[in-house]
Design a protein around this motif. Structure first.
Motif, PDB file in Angstrom:
ATOM      1  N   THR A 230       0.816  -1.217   0.000  1.00  0.00           N
ATOM      2  CA  THR A 230       0.000   0.000   0.000  1.00  0.00           C
ATOM      3  C   THR A 230       0.850   1.268   0.000  1.00  0.00           C
ATOM      4  O   THR A 230       0.311   2.368   0.022  1.00  0.00           O
ATOM      5  N   ALA A 231       2.165   1.118  -0.029  1.00  0.00           N
ATOM      6  CA  ALA A 231       3.039   2.292  -0.018  1.00  0.00           C
ATOM      7  C   ALA A 231       3.070   2.941  -1.399  1.00  0.00           C
ATOM      8  O   ALA A 231       2.862   2.286  -2.426  1.00  0.00           O
ATOM      9  N   GLU A 232       3.337   4.228  -1.392  1.00  0.00           N
ATOM     10  CA  GLU A 232       3.422   4.974  -2.649  1.00  0.00           C
ATOM     11  C   GLU A 232       4.826   4.945  -3.231  1.00  0.00           C
ATOM     12  O   GLU A 232       5.009   5.037  -4.451  1.00  0.00           O
ATOM     13  N   ALA A 233       5.811   4.824  -2.348  1.00  0.00           N
ATOM     14  CA  ALA A 233       7.197   4.854  -2.798  1.00  0.00           C
ATOM     15  C   ALA A 233       8.091   4.348  -1.675  1.00  0.00           C
ATOM     16  O   ALA A 233       7.634   4.103  -0.552  1.00  0.00           O
ATOM     17  N   ALA A 234       9.369   4.208  -2.007  1.00  0.00           N
ATOM     18  CA  ALA A 234      10.391   3.873  -1.025  1.00  0.00           C
ATOM     19  C   ALA A 234      11.560   4.819  -1.221  1.00  0.00           C
ATOM     20  O   ALA A 234      11.736   5.412  -2.295  1.00  0.00           O
ATOM     21  N   GLY A 235      12.356   5.007  -0.160  1.00  0.00           N
ATOM     22  CA  GLY A 235      13.487   5.907  -0.262  1.00  0.00           C
ATOM     23  C   GLY A 235      14.623   5.501   0.653  1.00  0.00           C
ATOM     24  O   GLY A 235      14.453   4.655   1.542  1.00  0.00           O
ATOM     25  N   ILE A 236      15.801   6.097   0.415  1.00  0.00           N
ATOM     26  CA  ILE A 236      16.992   5.839   1.226  1.00  0.00           C
ATOM     27  C   ILE A 236      17.563   7.189   1.664  1.00  0.00           C
ATOM     28  O   ILE A 236      17.742   8.090   0.842  1.00  0.00           O
ATOM     29  N   THR A 237      17.858   7.288   2.956  1.00  0.00           N
ATOM     30  CA  THR A 237      18.505   8.485   3.482  1.00  0.00           C
ATOM     31  C   THR A 237      19.707   8.077   4.323  1.00  0.00           C
ATOM     32  O   THR A 237      19.854   6.902   4.677  1.00  0.00           O
ATOM     33  N   ILE A 238      20.556   9.058   4.628  1.00  0.00           N
ATOM     34  CA  ILE A 238      21.675   8.848   5.549  1.00  0.00           C
ATOM     35  C   ILE A 238      21.262   9.408   6.900  1.00  0.00           C
ATOM     36  O   ILE A 238      20.910  10.592   7.013  1.00  0.00           O
ATOM     37  N   GLU A 239      21.283   8.540   7.916  1.00  0.00           N
ATOM     38  CA  GLU A 239      20.802   8.915   9.243  1.00  0.00           C
ATOM     39  C   GLU A 239      21.862   8.629  10.301  1.00  0.00           C
ATOM     40  O   GLU A 239      22.829   7.885  10.044  1.00  0.00           O
ATOM     41  N   PRO A 240      21.685   9.203  11.499  1.00  0.00           N
ATOM     42  CA  PRO A 240      22.598   8.885  12.606  1.00  0.00           C
ATOM     43  C   PRO A 240      22.539   7.397  12.935  1.00  0.00           C
ATOM     44  O   PRO A 240      21.529   6.727  12.674  1.00  0.00           O
ATOM     45  N   ALA A 241      23.619   6.871  13.513  1.00  0.00           N
ATOM     46  CA  ALA A 241      23.684   5.454  13.876  1.00  0.00           C
ATOM     47  C   ALA A 241      22.460   5.067  14.702  1.00  0.00           C
ATOM     48  O   ALA A 241      22.062   5.777  15.623  1.00  0.00           O
ATOM     49  N   GLY A 242      21.861   3.946  14.378  1.00  0.00           N
ATOM     50  CA  GLY A 242      20.647   3.494  15.058  1.00  0.00           C
ATOM     51  C   GLY A 242      19.391   3.861  14.321  1.00  0.00           C
ATOM     52  O   GLY A 242      18.325   3.300  14.590  1.00  0.00           O
ATOM     53  N   GLY A 243      19.478   4.806  13.388  1.00  0.00           N
ATOM     54  CA  GLY A 243      18.310   5.199  12.609  1.00  0.00           C
ATOM     55  C   GLY A 243      17.498   6.291  13.262  1.00  0.00           C
ATOM     56  O   GLY A 243      17.718   6.665  14.421  1.00  0.00           O
ATOM     57  N   SER A 244      16.545   6.808  12.497  1.00  0.00           N
ATOM     58  CA  SER A 244      15.682   7.904  12.967  1.00  0.00           C
ATOM     59  C   SER A 244      14.230   7.523  12.780  1.00  0.00           C
ATOM     60  O   SER A 244      13.896   6.642  11.978  1.00  0.00           O
ATOM     61  N   GLU A 245      13.358   8.215  13.515  1.00  0.00           N
ATOM     62  CA  GLU A 245      11.922   8.008  13.371  1.00  0.00           C
ATOM     63  C   GLU A 245      11.382   8.755  12.159  1.00  0.00           C
ATOM     64  O   GLU A 245      10.368   8.380  11.586  1.00  0.00           O
ATOM     65  N   GLU A 246      12.063   9.820  11.781  1.00  0.00           N
ATOM     66  CA  GLU A 246      11.707  10.590  10.597  1.00  0.00           C
ATOM     67  C   GLU A 246      12.994  10.947   9.864  1.00  0.00           C
ATOM     68  O   GLU A 246      14.049  11.075  10.496  1.00  0.00           O
ATOM     69  N   PRO A 247      12.942  11.107   8.547  1.00  0.00           N
ATOM     70  CA  PRO A 247      14.164  11.450   7.819  1.00  0.00           C
ATOM     71  C   PRO A 247      14.753  12.776   8.307  1.00  0.00           C
ATOM     72  O   PRO A 247      14.029  13.754   8.519  1.00  0.00           O
ATOM     73  N   ILE A 252      18.694  10.087  -0.836  1.00  0.00           N
ATOM     74  CA  ILE A 252      19.699   9.975  -1.888  1.00  0.00           C
ATOM     75  C   ILE A 252      19.166   9.137  -3.045  1.00  0.00           C
ATOM     76  O   ILE A 252      19.709   9.195  -4.151  1.00  0.00           O
ATOM     77  N   MET A 253      18.096   8.386  -2.788  1.00  0.00           N
ATOM     78  CA  MET A 253      17.411   7.611  -3.832  1.00  0.00           C
ATOM     79  C   MET A 253      15.941   7.488  -3.459  1.00  0.00           C
ATOM     80  O   MET A 253      15.602   7.379  -2.278  1.00  0.00           O
ATOM     81  N   THR A 254      15.087   7.484  -4.475  1.00  0.00           N
ATOM     82  CA  THR A 254      13.662   7.216  -4.255  1.00  0.00           C
ATOM     83  C   THR A 254      13.187   6.246  -5.323  1.00  0.00           C
ATOM     84  O   THR A 254      13.711   6.211  -6.437  1.00  0.00           O
ATOM     85  N   PHE A 255      12.185   5.454  -4.931  1.00  0.00           N
ATOM     86  CA  PHE A 255      11.625   4.442  -5.830  1.00  0.00           C
ATOM     87  C   PHE A 255      10.099   4.596  -5.836  1.00  0.00           C
ATOM     88  O   PHE A 255       9.416   4.036  -4.979  1.00  0.00           O
ATOM     89  N   PRO A 256       9.543   5.382  -6.770  1.00  0.00           N
ATOM     90  CA  PRO A 256       8.077   5.494  -6.843  1.00  0.00           C
ATOM     91  C   PRO A 256       7.472   4.160  -7.264  1.00  0.00           C
ATOM     92  O   PRO A 256       7.823   3.610  -8.317  1.00  0.00           O
ATOM     93  N   PHE A 257       6.601   3.615  -6.424  1.00  0.00           N
ATOM     94  CA  PHE A 257       6.081   2.279  -6.712  1.00  0.00           C
ATOM     95  C   PHE A 257       5.193   2.235  -7.946  1.00  0.00           C
ATOM     96  O   PHE A 257       5.055   1.190  -8.572  1.00  0.00           O
ATOM     97  N   GLU A 258       4.595   3.331  -8.326  1.00  0.00           N
ATOM     98  CA  GLU A 258       3.759   3.276  -9.528  1.00  0.00           C
ATOM     99  C   GLU A 258       4.608   3.035 -10.768  1.00  0.00           C
ATOM    100  O   GLU A 258       4.098   2.624 -11.819  1.00  0.00           O
ATOM    101  N   GLN A 259       5.942   3.216 -10.647  1.00  0.00           N
ATOM    102  CA  GLN A 259       6.837   2.972 -11.779  1.00  0.00           C
ATOM    103  C   GLN A 259       7.532   1.612 -11.666  1.00  0.00           C
ATOM    104  O   GLN A 259       8.200   1.210 -12.590  1.00  0.00           O
ATOM    105  N   VAL A 260       7.407   0.944 -10.501  1.00  0.00           N
ATOM    106  CA  VAL A 260       8.138  -0.311 -10.300  1.00  0.00           C
ATOM    107  C   VAL A 260       7.468  -1.421 -11.101  1.00  0.00           C
ATOM    108  O   VAL A 260       6.265  -1.564 -11.054  1.00  0.00           O
TER     109      VAL A 260
END
Length: 260
Positions: A230-247, A252-260
């Motif tokens: 049900t997601a619209e897209a996926a993406g990749i970001t650079i975050e602090p160690a352990g990850g973040s709750e929000e970007p 640095i990359m996005t993948f719109p699912f309507e194009q996948v």
């Protein structure tokens, strides 16, 4: 002790009788040439069994057996012909004196006496036919494992993939199966990060990025968390160690699912 002393020849040949049975059978053995011959043949058979040498099974034996297991039709069990109706036998003077009524009965006893020898001979033939190989058969493949969730996504009939590359040659491939409601990201040669940074994956729902997992290195495969179907897209970001709750950085990359 067996009611048919002839049946003890196999046990006698392998020294499996007690003292009383052995003494009784040896008295019988002195008068029965058939049993003496049978004991000799059984002792020869057991001597051959002792010569078997444990070896590794031939290379490819297991693969050949498993490859043909679906094409070999099991044979039906062997059954004895239906017994003929019994005909009443009128006793004669010969019967009263203990003389066998027919050669069929004596033939049956001979068959019973020869059965242990036939079993031993079959065992020897099996050993010799395998060239003296004695080894456990690897019918059970203990190393086989069910396909992982990642493998299931990559092999799904409805799997769709989208690939992106960075200027330095790094490549990221996203594969999604709507039927399985799973998505997998495979990264190769991403730029090296500091110890305080990680690559974090996101799924976009209604314009909002939801955490979907963290990559520990610059290359590898990650099964995304969440609901990719049900997601619209996926993406990749650079975050602090352990990850973040929000970007905290731009993707640095996005993948719109309507194009996948």
């Amino acid at each position: 002790m067996s009611s048919d002393i002839h049946a003890l020849s196999g046990a006698y040949a392998v020294d499996a009788l007690d003292d009383i049975e052995r003494a009784q059978f040896e008295r019988h053995l002195a008068e029965c040439e058939a049993c003496r011959a049978e004991v000799r043949s059984l002792r020869e058979a057991t001597a051959l069994l002792a010569e078997a040498v444990q070896q590794e099974p031939p290379a490819g034996l297991r693969d050949r057996v498993l490859a043909g297991i679906d094409t070999v039709r099991p044979l039906p069990p062997l059954t004895s012909p239906a017994s003929a109706p019994l005909t009443p036998v009128v006793s004669s003077d010969a019967d009263a004196l203990g003389t066998p009524a027919s050669s069929e009965a004596s033939g049956s006893r001979r068959t019973r006496r020869r059965f242990p020898a036939l079993v031993a001979a079959a065992s020897v033939a099996a050993v010799l036919g395998l060239g003296g190989v004695v080894a456990s058969q690897p019918w059970k493949d203990e190393t086989s494992q069910p396909p992982s969730a990642v493998d299931q996504v990559l092999a799904a009939p409805d799997a769709e993939s989208w690939e992106q590359r960075m200027d330095d040659g790094a490549k990221v491939t996203l594969t999604r199966s709507e039927k399985l409601n799973r998505a997998v990201v495979t990264a190769e040669g991403m730029p090296e990060l500091t110890d305080e940074q990680v690559y974090e994956l996101w799924l976009q729902h209604d314009g909002r990025m939801v955490p979907a997992g963290v990559m520990d290195g610059e290359s590898g495969t990650l099964l995304l968390e969440g609901d990719p179907s049900t997601a619209e897209a996926a993406g990749i970001t650079i975050e602090p160690a352990g990850g973040s709750e929000e970007p905290t950085t731009e993707p640095i990359m996005t993948f719109p699912f309507e194009q996948v």
